[in-house]
Every structure is written in structure tokens, then in C-alpha cells.
Design a protein around this motif. Structure first.
Motif, PDB file in Angstrom:
ATOM      1  N   GLY A 359      27.365   7.781  52.271  1.00 26.62           N
ATOM      2  CA  GLY A 359      28.602   7.004  51.753  1.00 26.62           C
ATOM      3  C   GLY A 359      28.152   6.049  50.688  1.00 26.62           C
ATOM      4  O   GLY A 359      27.262   5.363  50.763  1.00 26.62           O
ATOM      5  N   ALA A 360      28.711   6.147  49.504  1.00 27.71           N
ATOM      6  CA  ALA A 360      28.437   5.251  48.467  1.00 27.71           C
ATOM      7  C   ALA A 360      29.467   4.232  48.226  1.00 27.71           C
ATOM      8  O   ALA A 360      30.693   4.744  48.001  1.00 27.71           O
ATOM      9  N   ASP A 361      29.154   3.059  48.181  1.00 25.43           N
ATOM     10  CA  ASP A 361      30.415   2.079  48.128  1.00 25.43           C
ATOM     11  C   ASP A 361      30.265   1.715  46.653  1.00 25.43           C
ATOM     12  O   ASP A 361      29.052   1.159  46.011  1.00 25.43           O
ATOM     13  N   VAL A 362      31.102   1.786  45.799  1.00 23.52           N
ATOM     14  CA  VAL A 362      31.465   1.576  44.548  1.00 23.52           C
ATOM     15  C   VAL A 362      32.466   0.737  43.984  1.00 23.52           C
ATOM     16  O   VAL A 362      33.584   0.918  44.384  1.00 23.52           O
ATOM     17  N   LEU A 363      32.180  -0.288  43.209  1.00 18.58           N
ATOM     18  CA  LEU A 363      33.060  -1.129  42.487  1.00 18.58           C
ATOM     19  C   LEU A 363      33.463  -0.683  41.034  1.00 18.58           C
ATOM     20  O   LEU A 363      32.535   0.135  40.662  1.00 18.58           O
ATOM     21  N   LEU A 364      34.460  -1.107  40.498  1.00 18.72           N
ATOM     22  CA  LEU A 364      34.863  -0.813  39.198  1.00 18.72           C
ATOM     23  C   LEU A 364      35.141  -2.227  38.380  1.00 18.72           C
ATOM     24  O   LEU A 364      36.009  -3.226  38.796  1.00 18.72           O
ATOM     25  N   ASP A 365      34.443  -2.414  37.214  1.00 24.06           N
ATOM     26  CA  ASP A 365      34.864  -3.776  36.668  1.00 24.06           C
ATOM     27  C   ASP A 365      36.135  -3.455  35.764  1.00 24.06           C
ATOM     28  O   ASP A 365      36.657  -2.356  35.637  1.00 24.06           O
ATOM     29  N   GLU A 366      36.157  -4.515  35.098  1.00 25.95           N
ATOM     30  CA  GLU A 366      37.425  -4.535  34.041  1.00 25.95           C
ATOM     31  C   GLU A 366      37.485  -3.459  33.102  1.00 25.95           C
ATOM     32  O   GLU A 366      38.526  -3.243  32.375  1.00 25.95           O
ATOM     33  N   GLU A 367      36.453  -3.057  32.803  1.00 26.27           N
ATOM     34  CA  GLU A 367      36.341  -1.757  31.868  1.00 26.27           C
ATOM     35  C   GLU A 367      36.225  -0.460  32.373  1.00 26.27           C
ATOM     36  O   GLU A 367      35.711   0.477  31.729  1.00 26.27           O
ATOM     37  N   LEU A 368      36.418  -0.612  33.778  1.00 29.49           N
ATOM     38  CA  LEU A 368      36.291   0.749  34.654  1.00 29.49           C
ATOM     39  C   LEU A 368      34.867   1.343  34.573  1.00 29.49           C
ATOM     40  O   LEU A 368      34.590   2.374  34.897  1.00 29.49           O
ATOM     41  N   ARG A 369      33.981   0.421  34.308  1.00 29.76           N
ATOM     42  CA  ARG A 369      32.411   0.909  34.535  1.00 29.76           C
ATOM     43  C   ARG A 369      32.252   0.787  36.096  1.00 29.76           C
ATOM     44  O   ARG A 369      32.372  -0.177  36.538  1.00 29.76           O
ATOM     45  N   PRO A 370      31.620   1.574  36.616  1.00 28.43           N
ATOM     46  CA  PRO A 370      31.236   1.673  37.955  1.00 28.43           C
ATOM     47  C   PRO A 370      30.182   0.771  38.351  1.00 28.43           C
ATOM     48  O   PRO A 370      29.100   0.914  37.610  1.00 28.43           O
ATOM     49  N   ALA A 371      29.787   0.182  39.382  1.00 27.18           N
ATOM     50  CA  ALA A 371      28.807  -0.598  39.955  1.00 27.18           C
ATOM     51  C   ALA A 371      28.621   0.009  41.380  1.00 27.18           C
ATOM     52  O   ALA A 371      29.420  -0.293  42.079  1.00 27.18           O
ATOM     53  N   LEU A 372      27.307   0.294  41.727  1.00 23.72           N
ATOM     54  CA  LEU A 372      26.936   0.971  43.021  1.00 23.72           C
ATOM     55  C   LEU A 372      26.514  -0.444  44.029  1.00 23.72           C
ATOM     56  O   LEU A 372      25.563  -1.064  43.583  1.00 23.72           O
ATOM     57  N   MET A 373      27.081  -0.604  45.058  1.00 28.08           N
ATOM     58  CA  MET A 373      26.895  -1.786  45.837  1.00 28.08           C
ATOM     59  C   MET A 373      25.689  -1.511  46.790  1.00 28.08           C
ATOM     60  O   MET A 373      24.841  -2.040  46.941  1.00 28.08           O
ATOM     61  N   GLU A 374      26.004  -0.463  47.302  1.00 26.30           N
ATOM     62  CA  GLU A 374      24.982   0.334  48.275  1.00 26.30           C
ATOM     63  C   GLU A 374      25.243   1.765  48.771  1.00 26.30           C
ATOM     64  O   GLU A 374      26.088   2.216  48.285  1.00 26.30           O
ATOM     65  N   ILE A 375      24.300   2.280  49.287  1.00 27.21           N
ATOM     66  CA  ILE A 375      24.325   3.760  49.760  1.00 27.21           C
ATOM     67  C   ILE A 375      23.968   3.627  51.391  1.00 27.21           C
ATOM     68  O   ILE A 375      23.176   3.205  51.876  1.00 27.21           O
ATOM     69  N   ASN A 376      24.918   4.130  51.982  1.00 31.79           N
ATOM     70  CA  ASN A 376      25.109   4.248  53.408  1.00 31.79           C
ATOM     71  C   ASN A 376      24.601   5.215  54.169  1.00 31.79           C
ATOM     72  O   ASN A 376      24.885   6.593  53.704  1.00 31.79           O
ATOM     73  N   ILE A 377      23.559   5.190  55.034  1.00 33.77           N
ATOM     74  CA  ILE A 377      22.807   6.349  55.605  1.00 33.77           C
ATOM     75  C   ILE A 377      24.014   7.248  56.722  1.00 33.77           C
ATOM     76  O   ILE A 377      23.699   8.221  56.622  1.00 33.77           O
ATOM     77  N   GLY A 378      24.779   6.452  56.986  1.00 31.47           N
ATOM     78  CA  GLY A 378      25.988   7.016  57.925  1.00 31.47           C
ATOM     79  C   GLY A 378      27.236   6.517  57.325  1.00 31.47           C
ATOM     80  O   GLY A 378      27.476   5.563  57.217  1.00 31.47           O
TER      81      GLY A 378
END
Length: 444
Positions: A359-378
Motif C-alpha cells: 500500500g503506497a500513501d501518496v500526497l499531491l502538492d499544489e502543483e499536483l506533484r506526487p509525494a510518497l509518504m510511506e510504503i506499507n507492507i500490509g
């Protein structure tokens, strides 16, 4: 280097009858000639192409699955199947037998890796290849300290792409602790997240800034990271903070092959994002559905992004999704051996094949650029634990994912162990992946 790639591997969601027919053909083709000689009486017992290939007299014996871990630290999880009903139903719908309690399994499905326990077992031979969920290789999944270390090693690659970096520091390391404190002192208005390396569900996370942050950090024990808080997220989706929960399946680490699920979830705060700069854990640091957080399908965001786009222009949703896909490809495949070792050496010691669902948790900044917060093993495959009002949404996203992964796993399990390694075997692996994972985008 990266630019804004197109979604080269994306495919539209296919209807279930199409998927079943395609996978049924892929599994059944190898046995078709022999089956034809058996006569029409045997063929009449097959309810469908796929069911016949997996679990009827038209093909080999049914595949068996085990959903119980071999060892657990908490006894209440000994008989718990990760994902509950959606997982049981997916195995049953595809003709698997189980859940098996012994060692006569073809597919092992558990919440956490079982490698060190499997190493102690003498597994009896199976007709094909055993397939295990969790390769126990990509140590950045589920370990925020290893994730931080790996991301720092990718700084050059990430700087060249259309991504938003979230600087992070391992605070157990004196040099990184000193560098982080210097940044806090230079910009006291920047918020940071303090995270335990192994906690899940946002447990133990603190969000603060300035001197209060420094004081809070001193109360944390070993195994803590500091990750920059995204102060300017995209606010065009209800004026509330949100992040994306995306699903990635890695079918092979060497050579690398991974797939980005076309569906996904959005976790969005029920509170408006404060314009005055105040932040708190409940409103600004969350990981799933709660009284303060709602869930929405990923398609809802894509619809909002595309609402104002001209018909002749590139859709913002496609551009954003392509950026996310490229970010995931870079983070999962680049410098993996430098961070985690040589996978071939690990695989050579194992009497089974493996795969990962992250499971990948992704944010989007004001320019819609993705930022990866973390990767979940489950990635949390449950659908029954968030209230009846959310079950339909969770089931709509997770049921097709599980069924397609298990269709692919059946194809791999039917392959003879000796087939691996050759060019012909790799071509067969690719064909199986393309046949089964129809609602996924190939990352590599």
C-alpha cells in the motif's frame, strides 16, 4: 530525465466475464489437447473455462491455499486470515481449496512475512511452484527508518522527476539529528512529523514545529524519523487535506516487474484545512477511515481534476496518474540492490516463489506533484472493519484486486519449478501477468 510520461501500461477496467474467459484460456491452453482426448463426458463437468482449469476434472488437481500464519506474537491472530471475507471469497470464487492448515498448500497468504519460519520447515513437493505472499526483501515497506534511508539514496533520481520530495531524517544518527535540528531552527514555521519506525495506523505520530518540536523529539525513544510536513497540499478537492492509498503488486524482483492498480482509495479529512497554519494529529496526520476521516474512490478525484479540462487537451488525471506511476517505479526498482541486497541470492535458498502487495500513501502538492509518504507492507485488505456504510466502497475496490492477483498466482503456481530463469520462462511470466492483471498498469 522523466518529464511527464504517458500512461503507457494503463488499460481500461475489463468486465468480469472477459477476465474470467481470458484467464481460463491462459490456464487451460496447455492442457487443451490432452483434455480433448478424454471425451465429452469429462468436458461436460466443467462449469466454465476458468473453473474447469483450476478446480475440475478438466485439468490438474485444484490448487490449495493456506491463510494461517505459522507463528504469531499475539495468539488471537493465529486463526485470523488477513483480509477476512474478501480474501476467503476470492479464493473460493476462483476454485481454490482451503484454507489449508498443514503444508499441502500452493499459495500462502498472510499479513506478515513468514520467511524465517518457512526456513525451518521441510515442505513436501507440490506439482507446480509454491507461491508465497511476502518476499521479505524490500525492507523499506513497513519500516520507516529503512524507507527514509532508501529515499535519501534516491535523491538524485527524485530531483530529476516531476515529484515532490519530503525530506526525512533518521534521528538515531547524530549527523542527521544535527542537520534536522538546524533546519528546524532556520525555519521555525515549518511543521514536521515525528514517526516511530514501525508503528502503523498513524500510531505515535506527532506533528509540531519550532521549539515545541525540538522538545517533543527529546521524549521519543530509539527508532524515530522526522519527515517534513507538506504545508501546501492540493486543496482543489473539497478544500480539505487528503491522501491517496494506492496498491502495487510486485510479481518479480529479479528481473523486476510491478503493477499499479487502477483503483484505489482517498482518505480525506472531514475538517477544512486551517488557513492560519495551525496543525494537529487528528486533522492533519491520519492513515485511514475514522470519525474524522472519510473514504472516497480514486475516480472521484480524477473526475474533479478533469472537470475543467478542454476536451482536446491532455487530461490532468492522466498526467497526475502517470507521475505517480513513475514515482512508484523509481522508488521500488532504483538502487534496490544497494539498499536491500541481491535478490537472486535470497531466492536461490528458497523452495518457493513469492510476490508482494504494497500500500503506497501518496500526497499531491499544489502543483499536483506526487509525494510518497510511506510504503506499507500490509495495505489493509479488510472490508468488514470500518462500518457498514463503507463496506460497499471497500469491496468495490478490493475484490477485483484480490481476484486478479489470485488468478495470476494460479498461473504461476501451475508453472513447473524448473521453468524459471530462461528467456522462454520470462516470456511466459510476462504473458501470465498481462493475462491476469487486467486492471493494473505495468510499471516495469
Amino acid at each position: 530525465m522523466f518529464g511527464d510520461p504517458g500512461v503507457a501500461g494503463a488499460r481500461p477496467r475489463q468486465p468480469q466475464w472477459f477476465v474470467a474467459a481470458a484467464i481460463g484460456f491462459a490456464i487451460f491452453a496447455a492442457a487443451a489437447v490432452g483434455a480433448a482426448d478424454e471425451g465429452s463426458e469429462q468436458g461436460a463437468s466443467c462449469p466454465s473455462a476458468f473453473a474447469g482449469a483450476l478446480g475440475s476434472p478438466c485439468a490438474e488437481a485444484p490448487l490449495r491455499w493456506r491463510g494461517f500464519p505459522y507463528r504469531v506474537t499475539n495468539p488471537r491472530f493465529k486463526r485470523s486470515i488477513y483480509g477476512g471475507s474478501v480474501v476467503r471469497d476470492a479464493f473460493a470464487a476462483l476454485g481454490y481449496e482451503g484454507p489449508e492448515e498443514g503444508e499441502e498448500w500452493d499459495i500462502l497468504w498472510t499479513h506478515k512475512p513468514q520467511k524465517r519460519f518457512l526456513d525451518d520447515l521441510v515442505l513436501p513437493p507440490r506439482p507446480g511452484r509454491r507461491v508465497v505472499n511476502h518476499c521479505d526483501y524490500y525492507a523499506a515497506a513497513g519500516n520507516k527508518c529503512r524507507f527514509t534511508r532508501h529515499m535519501r539514496g534516491l535523491a538524485a533520481e527524485l530531483a530529476q522527476g516531476p515529484f515532490r520530495d519530503l525530506p526525512s531524517f533518521e534521528l538515531d544518527k547524530p549527523a542527521e539529528l544535527a542537520a534536522w535540528r538546524k533546519l528546524v531552527e532556520q525555519n521555525p514555521d515549518q511543521h514536521w512529523l515525528l514517526k516511530p519506525c514501525f508503528a502503523g495506523n498513524s500510531n505515535g505520530i506527532v506533528i509540531k514545529k519550532g521549539q515545541a518540536l525540538i522538545e517533543e523529539q527529546r521524549t521519543f525513544g530509539k527508532g524515530t524519523i522526522a519527515q517534513e510536513y507538506l504545508e501546501q497540499p492540493f486543496m482543489g478537492f473539497g478544500a480539505r487535506k487528503f491522501h491517496l492509498r494506492l496498491y502495487v503488486v510486485v510479481t518479480r524482483w529479479a528481473p523486476f516487474a510491478a503493477f499499479f492498480y487502477d483503483g484505489g482509495l482517498i482518505f480525506r479529512s472531514r475538517h477544512e484545512h486551517a488557513d492560519d497554519g495551525t496543525r494537529d494529529q487528528a486533522r492533519d496526520a491520519f492513515s485511514g477511515i475514522s470519525k474524522s476521516v472519510e473514504a472516497l474512490p480514486l475516480e472521484a478525484l480524477w473526475a474533479v481534476l478533469d472537470a475543467g479540462a478542454a476536451a482536446s487537451s491532455e487530461r490532468p488525471s492522466a498526467k497526475t496518474r502517470a507521475r505517480i506511476a513513475e514515482l512508484l517505479r523509481v522508488v521500488l526498482s532504483t538502487r534496490a540492490e544497494a539498499s536491500f541486497g541481491v535478490f537472486h541470492k535470497l531466492a536461490a535458498k528458497r523452495p518457493y516463489s513469492c510476490f508482494d502487495i504494497f500500500g503506497a500513501d501518496v500526497l499531491l502538492d499544489e502543483e499536483l506533484r506526487p509525494a510518497l509518504m510511506e510504503i506499507n507492507i500490509g495495505p489493509n485488505m479488510w472490508v468488514d472493519d470500518r462500518g457498514a456504510q463503507h463496506k460497499a466502497l471497500l469491496l468495490a475496490e478490493k475484490q477485483p484486486l484480490m481476484e486478479q492477483v489470485l488468478r495470476w498466482a494460479a498461473l504461476r503456481a501451475r508453472r513447473a519449478p524448473g521453468e524459471a530463469g530462461s528467456a522462454e520462462a520470462l516470456a511466459a511470466e510476462v504473458a501470465d501477468e498481462d493475462a491476469a492483471l487486467v486492471n493494473f498498469t505495468r510499471l516495469a
